[in-house]
Design a protein around this motif. Structure first.
Motif, PDB file in Angstrom:
ATOM      1  N   TRP A 306       0.853  -1.184   0.000  1.00 35.19           N
ATOM      2  CA  TRP A 306       0.000   0.000   0.000  1.00 35.19           C
ATOM      3  C   TRP A 306       0.891   1.238   0.000  1.00 35.19           C
ATOM      4  CZ3 TRP A 306      -5.312  -0.543  -0.217  1.00 35.19           C
ATOM      5  CH2 TRP A 306      -5.805  -1.825   0.036  1.00 35.19           C
ATOM      6  N   GLY A 307       0.700   2.095  -0.986  1.00 33.76           N
ATOM      7  CA  GLY A 307       1.545   3.273  -1.095  1.00 33.76           C
ATOM      8  C   GLY A 307       0.758   4.571  -1.068  1.00 33.76           C
ATOM      9  N   LEU A 308       1.291   5.556  -0.342  1.00 30.85           N
ATOM     10  CA  LEU A 308       0.769   6.925  -0.379  1.00 30.85           C
ATOM     11  C   LEU A 308       1.930   7.809  -0.821  1.00 30.85           C
ATOM     12  CD1 LEU A 308      -1.314   9.129   0.080  1.00 30.85           C
ATOM     13  CD2 LEU A 308      -0.687   9.133   2.508  1.00 30.85           C
ATOM     14  N   ASP A 356      -3.618  18.816  -5.361  1.00 33.01           N
ATOM     15  CA  ASP A 356      -4.327  17.820  -4.550  1.00 33.01           C
ATOM     16  C   ASP A 356      -3.669  17.606  -3.185  1.00 33.01           C
ATOM     17  OD1 ASP A 356      -6.245  17.317  -6.509  1.00 33.01           O
ATOM     18  OD2 ASP A 356      -4.982  15.837  -7.512  1.00 33.01           O
ATOM     19  N   VAL A 357      -2.470  18.187  -3.012  1.00 34.83           N
ATOM     20  CA  VAL A 357      -1.748  18.010  -1.751  1.00 34.83           C
ATOM     21  C   VAL A 357      -2.235  19.064  -0.758  1.00 34.83           C
ATOM     22  CG1 VAL A 357       0.508  17.865  -0.634  1.00 34.83           C
ATOM     23  CG2 VAL A 357       0.241  17.105  -2.997  1.00 34.83           C
ATOM     24  N   ASN A 361      -6.934  16.061   2.191  1.00 32.84           N
ATOM     25  CA  ASN A 361      -6.700  14.905   1.326  1.00 32.84           C
ATOM     26  C   ASN A 361      -5.672  13.944   1.913  1.00 32.84           C
ATOM     27  OD1 ASN A 361      -8.542  15.896  -0.495  1.00 32.84           O
ATOM     28  ND2 ASN A 361      -7.009  16.662  -1.956  1.00 32.84           N
ATOM     29  N   ILE A 362      -4.642  14.498   2.565  1.00 34.20           N
ATOM     30  CA  ILE A 362      -3.621  13.633   3.162  1.00 34.20           C
ATOM     31  C   ILE A 362      -4.213  12.805   4.294  1.00 34.20           C
ATOM     32  CG2 ILE A 362      -1.434  13.586   4.411  1.00 34.20           C
ATOM     33  CD1 ILE A 362      -0.639  16.138   2.901  1.00 34.20           C
ATOM     34  N   ILE A 363      -4.947  13.471   5.197  1.00 31.07           N
ATOM     35  CA  ILE A 363      -5.544  12.754   6.333  1.00 31.07           C
ATOM     36  C   ILE A 363      -6.554  11.727   5.837  1.00 31.07           C
ATOM     37  CG2 ILE A 363      -6.999  13.044   8.371  1.00 31.07           C
ATOM     38  CD1 ILE A 363      -5.665  15.754   8.791  1.00 31.07           C
ATOM     39  N   LYS A 364      -7.325  12.100   4.823  1.00 31.40           N
ATOM     40  CA  LYS A 364      -8.310  11.172   4.273  1.00 31.40           C
ATOM     41  C   LYS A 364      -7.632   9.942   3.675  1.00 31.40           C
ATOM     42  CE  LYS A 364     -12.043  10.868   0.863  1.00 31.40           C
ATOM     43  NZ  LYS A 364     -12.805  11.613  -0.193  1.00 31.40           N
ATOM     44  N   ALA A 365      -6.502  10.147   2.993  1.00 28.71           N
ATOM     45  CA  ALA A 365      -5.801   9.026   2.352  1.00 28.71           C
ATOM     46  C   ALA A 365      -5.287   8.030   3.386  1.00 28.71           C
ATOM     47  CB  ALA A 365      -4.653   9.541   1.496  1.00 28.71           C
ATOM     48  N   PHE A 366      -4.881   8.514   4.570  1.00 33.74           N
ATOM     49  CA  PHE A 366      -4.446   7.599   5.620  1.00 33.74           C
ATOM     50  C   PHE A 366      -5.582   6.652   6.013  1.00 33.74           C
ATOM     51  CE2 PHE A 366      -0.618  10.059   6.359  1.00 33.74           C
ATOM     52  CZ  PHE A 366       0.251   9.143   6.922  1.00 33.74           C
ATOM     53  N   GLY A 371      -5.758   2.696   5.293  1.00 30.30           N
ATOM     54  CA  GLY A 371      -6.552   1.996   6.311  1.00 30.30           C
ATOM     55  C   GLY A 371      -7.104   0.661   5.861  1.00 30.30           C
ATOM     56  N   MET A 372      -7.042   0.381   4.558  1.00 23.61           N
ATOM     57  CA  MET A 372      -7.516  -0.913   4.044  1.00 23.61           C
ATOM     58  C   MET A 372      -6.460  -2.006   4.110  1.00 23.61           C
ATOM     59  SD  MET A 372      -9.936   0.006   0.772  1.00 23.61           S
ATOM     60  CE  MET A 372      -8.672   0.842  -0.180  1.00 23.61           C
TER      61      MET A 372
END
Length: 559
Positions: A306-308, A356-357, A361-366, A371-372
């Motif tokens: 999983w990558g962010l 988009d940064v 958006n960052i907190i949501k992506a976590f 989170g999956m």
């Protein structure tokens, strides 16, 4: 009729004889580089020009290898005499000067700005001018030396690019005058063959050199290059003959035993002169970066990566924009995706670029993306862009697209925010490994072209994450150093440029970090490679920081 027959026969004999003459091999273009100006600055500029020209497959001789008389002749443009003494095809001569001034940013940070100008010309061996140029480059830094070096570095890269456009790096069937045939006050440059070892990476030191590598195989491959004005007669490694190609390159497998392995590469030129390069490699059963009790284990079957990936070059506030942070993020995301079906059954990447940064958006992506992750999965987080230390609170922030000095608290992303989200992620998912790579820093250089601000973010974040198992932290630079980006850090011909840190990271992931020659690159191999390459790429101005809490693991499968 008889006369015509005789003439035809003579002509055919002439053609036949010359057809038997051996064709001269292609040779690397050799350039003499001699600059005037402040002695220290001139030598620095010559060395950097030699570095970038060598990368483009030119052979280079600087004034450090010339006699006093030849240096004087070169500065006077007497190309015919000086090129003959050194078997060179071209002479690059000119003058370099640098001017330093101080300025203060809107945040109260004092910076030094250096402007370097190089006026030069290139003459061929007959003295004919083939190119003339005048370049000017500027750079900023926290000290005059840092600013001057940066401007010299950019200048050398630009000039090397211009030379590559004008002069081919290989000249076919063309040979300069025999070295040493001309008379004069100069000395003959051919003091013996030049030997360069490119793999294993043993060129960082000159004596007492030892490298520790993991012994997964019984052999390693020694790669390198040899060059000499007169040509190379033979090359051996520990006495065994080695085959070289037309450009002096060689690649030779040789046995590697446990413990100390001494290697000696010897080259003999066509005049019988010999040069040697000696080095030692310690063969071990485990990586030198892991404890003997650690065992490198691949991810279990069914493991997902999983990558962010976050990269911001374009900021809302004028004067803050970078050039290559977004490109760093894009190329890294593409490379990680190639691992699907190899070490990882699936690769799931979320990429946030430029506008988009933002904090939300960052907190949501976590939560919604990382989170999956399931227990045992691997999480990879990459952030590239500016960082800043709040002047009043002392907290460090990652500068998002819409953040600036005034709204930093509400729009920026604090390091404690990353800490909190990583803790929640670890608790909820029980991921097997978490890898965080940071090409961001503290603000002193926020407005400095070519620099990404750097400070102590990596220390704070690593301390916060240390409690969790399987944490790998790699940061672009130590506290107080700048994270450098430039056009010269290109991965291919059509590339725009990258940060030096990400450039080394990608090169390592593509295979150059494979020190032990097996089928994969481990995290410690990658961290080791980046830690060695970045100081070399930046002239010692940038040193990556890493912290490892957990056992090593294969990360990139090469086959």
């Amino acid at each position: 009729m008889k006369i015509r027959t005789i003439v035809c026969q003579v002509f055919l004999i002439f053609v036949f004889v010359f057809s038997l003459a051996p064709e001269e091999p292609s040779a690397e273009t050799k350039i003499l580089v001699v600059l005037s100006g402040d002695e220290e600055n001139a030598r620095t500029a010559e060395d950097l020009l030699a570095k970038y020209l060598f990368e483009k497959e030119y052979e280079v001789i600087t004034s450090a290898e010339l006699g006093a008389g030849d240096i004087q002749n070169a500065k006077q443009g007497k190309a015919r005499e000086v090129t003959a003494n050194y078997g060179a095809h071209f002479l690059l001569t000119g003058s370099v000067r640098s001017k330093v001034s101080s300025r203060e940013t809107s945040t109260g940070i004092k910076l030094e700005r250096a402007v370097t100008t190089l006026s030069y010309k290139i003459l061929d061996a007959s003295g004919r001018r083939v190119h003339r140029g005048n370049v000017q480059n500027d750079s900023a830094g926290r000290s005059p030396d840092e600013a001057v070096y940066g401007s010299f570095d950019y200048m050398a890269s630009d000039v090397a690019e211009k030379i590559a456009e004008k002069i081919p790096s290989v000249l076919s069937s063309s040979r300069p005058q025999e070295a040493g045939t001309a008379t004069g006050t100069g000395t003959v440059a051919s003091a013996g063959p030049q030997i360069h070892i490119t793999d294993p990476p043993v060129e960082e030191a000159t004596r007492g050199l030892t490298r520790t590598i993991q012994r997964n195989r019984d052999t390693i491959t020694i790669k390198g290059k040899v060059a000499d004005n007169t040509g190379i007669r033979s090359v051996t490694i520990n006495g065994a003959p080695v085959r070289i190609d037309t450009r002096g390159g060689f690649s030779h497998p040789i046995a590697l035993n446990l413990g100390q392995n001494n290697f000696s590469v010897a080259a003999v030129n066509n005049r019988g002169m010999t040069a040697t390069k000696d080095f030692t490699i310690i063969g071990t059963r485990g990586s030198s970066l892991t404890r003997s009790s650690d065992v490198i284990k691949p991810p279990r079957k069914g493991t997902t990566l999983w990558g962010l990936i976050i990269g911001v070059s374009q900021y809302q506030s004028p004067g803050m924009s970078l050039k290559y942070a977004d490109a760093d993020a894009k190329v890294l995301a593409q490379l990680l995706k190639t691992q699907q079906g190899k070490l990882f059954s699936e690769v799931r990447i979320k990429t946030l670029i430029n506008k988009d940064v933002i904090r939300e958006n960052i907190i949501k992506a976590f939560g919604s993306h990382l989170g999956m992750a399931a227990p045992g999965d691997v999480v990879f987080i990459f952030i590239a862009g500016h960082g800043i230390k709040h002047q009043q609170s002392g907290s460090y922030y990652f500068v998002t697209h819409d953040a600036n000095i005034e709204n930093l608290v509400s729009r920026g992303m604090r390091m404690s925010d990353f800490e909190e989200n990583v803790k929640i992620l670890s608790k909820n998912t029980n991921v097997g490994k978490l890898i965080m790579v940071i090409d961001s820093c503290h603000s002193g250089a926020m407005q400095m072209e070519g620099l990404r601000a750097v400070g102590s973010i990596q220390d704070d974040l690593a301390d916060a994450l240390q409690a969790a198992e399987g944490q790998f932290i790699l940061s672009a630079a130590k506290g107080g150093q700048a994270s450098i980006e430039a056009r010269r850090f290109r991965l291919n011909q059509g590339d725009s440029g990258h940060g030096a840190f990400t450039f080394a990271l990608i090169k390592g992931m593509r295979g150059e970090a494979n020190y032990d020659g097996d089928e994969y690159i481990s995290l410690t191999e990658l961290f080791q490679y980046v830690s060695k390459q970045v100081p070399r790429l930046t002239g010692g101005r940038q040193h990556p920081y890493s912290r490892i809490a957990g056992t090593d693991m294969p990360f990139i499968l090469l086959k």
